[in-house]
Motif scaffolding. Structure first.
Motif, PDB file in Angstrom:
ATOM      1  N   GLY A   1       0.834  -1.206   0.000  1.00  0.00           N
ATOM      2  CA  GLY A   1       0.000   0.000   0.000  1.00  0.00           C
ATOM      3  C   GLY A   1       0.868   1.256   0.000  1.00  0.00           C
ATOM      4  O   GLY A   1       1.919   1.276   0.628  1.00  0.00           O
TER       5      GLY A   1
ATOM      6  N   CYS B   1       1.970   5.201   0.818  1.00  0.00           N
ATOM      7  CA  CYS B   1       1.806   6.083   1.980  1.00  0.00           C
ATOM      8  C   CYS B   1       2.646   7.336   1.783  1.00  0.00           C
ATOM      9  O   CYS B   1       3.601   7.321   1.004  1.00  0.00           O
ATOM     10  CB  CYS B   1       2.148   5.370   3.280  1.00  0.00           C
ATOM     11  SG  CYS B   1       3.874   5.184   3.614  1.00  0.00           S
TER      12      CYS B   1
ATOM     13  N   HIS C   1      -8.930   5.584   3.137  1.00  0.00           N
ATOM     14  CA  HIS C   1      -7.692   5.936   2.422  1.00  0.00           C
ATOM     15  C   HIS C   1      -7.327   7.412   2.472  1.00  0.00           C
ATOM     16  O   HIS C   1      -6.243   7.788   2.031  1.00  0.00           O
ATOM     17  CB  HIS C   1      -7.795   5.452   0.971  1.00  0.00           C
ATOM     18  CG  HIS C   1      -7.771   3.952   0.889  1.00  0.00           C
ATOM     19  ND1 HIS C   1      -8.874   3.192   1.146  1.00  0.00           N
ATOM     20  CD2 HIS C   1      -6.759   3.098   0.637  1.00  0.00           C
ATOM     21  CE1 HIS C   1      -8.555   1.916   1.038  1.00  0.00           C
ATOM     22  NE2 HIS C   1      -7.275   1.827   0.731  1.00  0.00           N
TER      23      HIS C   1
ATOM     24  N   ARG D   1      -9.313  -7.407   4.114  1.00  0.00           N
ATOM     25  CA  ARG D   1      -9.443  -5.953   4.188  1.00  0.00           C
ATOM     26  C   ARG D   1     -10.475  -5.655   5.260  1.00  0.00           C
ATOM     27  O   ARG D   1     -11.598  -6.159   5.209  1.00  0.00           O
ATOM     28  CB  ARG D   1      -9.887  -5.367   2.844  1.00  0.00           C
ATOM     29  CG  ARG D   1      -8.811  -5.441   1.781  1.00  0.00           C
ATOM     30  CD  ARG D   1      -7.570  -4.613   2.151  1.00  0.00           C
ATOM     31  NE  ARG D   1      -6.504  -4.762   1.168  1.00  0.00           N
ATOM     32  CZ  ARG D   1      -5.594  -5.735   1.191  1.00  0.00           C
ATOM     33  NH1 ARG D   1      -5.619  -6.650   2.133  1.00  0.00           N
ATOM     34  NH2 ARG D   1      -4.644  -5.789   0.274  1.00  0.00           N
TER      35      ARG D   1
ATOM     36  N   ARG E   1      -4.110   7.832   3.915  1.00  0.00           N
ATOM     37  CA  ARG E   1      -2.899   7.463   3.174  1.00  0.00           C
ATOM     38  C   ARG E   1      -2.551   8.466   2.088  1.00  0.00           C
ATOM     39  O   ARG E   1      -1.519   8.345   1.426  1.00  0.00           O
ATOM     40  CB  ARG E   1      -3.089   6.087   2.527  1.00  0.00           C
ATOM     41  CG  ARG E   1      -3.088   4.972   3.510  1.00  0.00           C
ATOM     42  CD  ARG E   1      -2.411   3.718   3.015  1.00  0.00           C
ATOM     43  NE  ARG E   1      -2.615   3.373   1.658  1.00  0.00           N
ATOM     44  CZ  ARG E   1      -3.146   2.208   1.238  1.00  0.00           C
ATOM     45  NH1 ARG E   1      -3.547   1.334   2.122  1.00  0.00           N
ATOM     46  NH2 ARG E   1      -3.233   1.942  -0.027  1.00  0.00           N
TER      47      ARG E   1
END
Ligand code: F6P
Length: 365
Positions: A10, A12, A284, A256, A287
């Motif tokens: 993922g 970031c 999200h 998830r 992020r």
């Protein structure tokens, strides 16, 4: 020397600052740098870009990753077909190795979390000179006191908690803010403390429905008709499971999480405490966006330290920030074991001491 960089898992905030730190310091050593596109996909499919000074100039403030990333591309279980198709994953690690050699690379810098670093460790075992850089907003990697991305996510979560305060107070409501963090409650815990949350629910401290209700009622009776609940997506009841929203086939961890906040709202609605509740799932948003100053600083330090480890040929190591200094630790030490909040931790006691509840009356300061 020619080195390769990839960003996996993922995204970031801070990934670009690491790419910049590695590239700029490597170029100053006279090395050449290439960046693989979309994590290990670029290595397996030989898809890369050359990174020069002007390619990384100005990217320190940008969120995401200029190289792209993937949380499913795994050289040891690779599929060229689109996600969810029936194609069986194949072990293409030898192809990744061949590409690495054909490109004349002396080392690979793998920037990622648990999944990316586990793959890096396996490639290292096969003989690839690898250096790891730890990233995750969850801050759950062992062997480093902190990962970049965490501070940026924490600031987003704290701002959200701040913002719901005024509306909660105006309407006499219970506002439930759900943070990310997977199996670790760091974002919820610190945003809860920093934002003055009244109830903080973590995966590490399973909650009891009756204790959440009691905490809200206690506040109501003492004249505070609103409450703020900060709940980590991985929070679960004492006798129950985490809330799973979807399964991502092919991902190192296919679960998830998300949606536990609706269960908390249901508990409150059923309890007839006479207060309405509302849910905000941050998802999200945590992020995205620009990295904080701390994350830019940490990520730059990580990138430069990765270059140093490369120069010293300390392969199989991961950069780490420990006791206020940058150092190198074995990737093995970092992967496989999550760093989670301990219910007895000082910061848990800090929150209790200022009146927060963890939704479990068995936990006392
Ligand atoms: O590990 C980082 C993280 O943002 C977790 O906090 C969250 O559970 C997960 O990734 C979400 O993954 P995805 O981006 O695949 O939805």
């Amino acid at each position: 020397m020619r080195i390769g960089i990839l960003t996996g898992g993922g995204d970031c905030p801070g990934l670009n600052a690491v790419v910049r730190g590695v590239t700029k310091s490597a170029l100053r050593r006279g090395w050449e740098v290439i960046g693989f596109r979309d994590g290990y996909r670029g290595l397996v499919e030989k898809d890369f870009v050359s990174l020069r000074e002007h390619d990384v100039s100005g990217i320190i403030i940008r969120g995401g990753t200029i190289l792209g990333t993937s949380n499913t591309a795994n050289p040891f279980a690779y599929t060229l077909a689109p996600l969810g198709s029936a194609e069986k994953p194949r072990d293409l690690s030898k192809l990744a190795f061949k590409n690495f050699s054909e490109l004349g690379l002396g080392a690979l810098v793998a920037i990622g979390g648990d999944g990316t670093l586990t793959m890096a460790q396996r490639l290292y075992k096969m003989g690839m000179p690898v250096i790891g850089v730890p990233k995750t907003i969850d801050n759950d990697l062992s062997a480093t006191d902190v990962t970049f991305g965490f501070d940026s996510a924490l600031n987003v979560a704290t701002e959200a908690v701040d913002r719901v305060h005024t509306t909660a107070e105006s309407h006499n409501r219970v506002m439930i803010v759900e943070t990310m963090g997977r199996y670790a409650g760091w974002i919820a815990l610190r945003a809860g403390i920093a934002g003055g949350g009244d109830i903080i629910l973590l995966p590490e401290i399973p909650y009891r429905a009756e204790d959440i209700v009691k905490a809200v009622l206690h506040r109501k009776r003492s004249g505070k008709k609103f409450s703020i609940i900060v709940v980590a997506e991985g929070a679960r009841p004492e006798k129950g499971r985490m809330t799973v929203t979807r399964l991502v086939k092919g991902s190192p961890d296919p679960l998830r999480l998300g949606g536990v906040s609706y269960k908390i709202a249901e508990i409150l609605d059923k309890s007839r405490i006479g207060l309405e509740s509302r849910v905000v799932v941050l998802g999200h948003v945590q992020r995205g966006g620009e990295p904080t100053a701390f994350d830019r600083w940490l990520a730059t330090g990580f990138g430069v330290k990765a270059g140093e480890l490369l120069a010293k040929k300390r392969f199989g190591q991961m950069v780490s920030f420990r006791n206020f200094g940058f150092t190198g630790v074995s990737i093995m030490e970092a992967v496989g074991k999550l760093r989670r909040v301990s219910p007895g931790a000082q910061e848990v006691r800090t929150a209790l001491a200022v009146g927060a509840s963890f939704g479990n009356s068995r936990l006392t300061g």
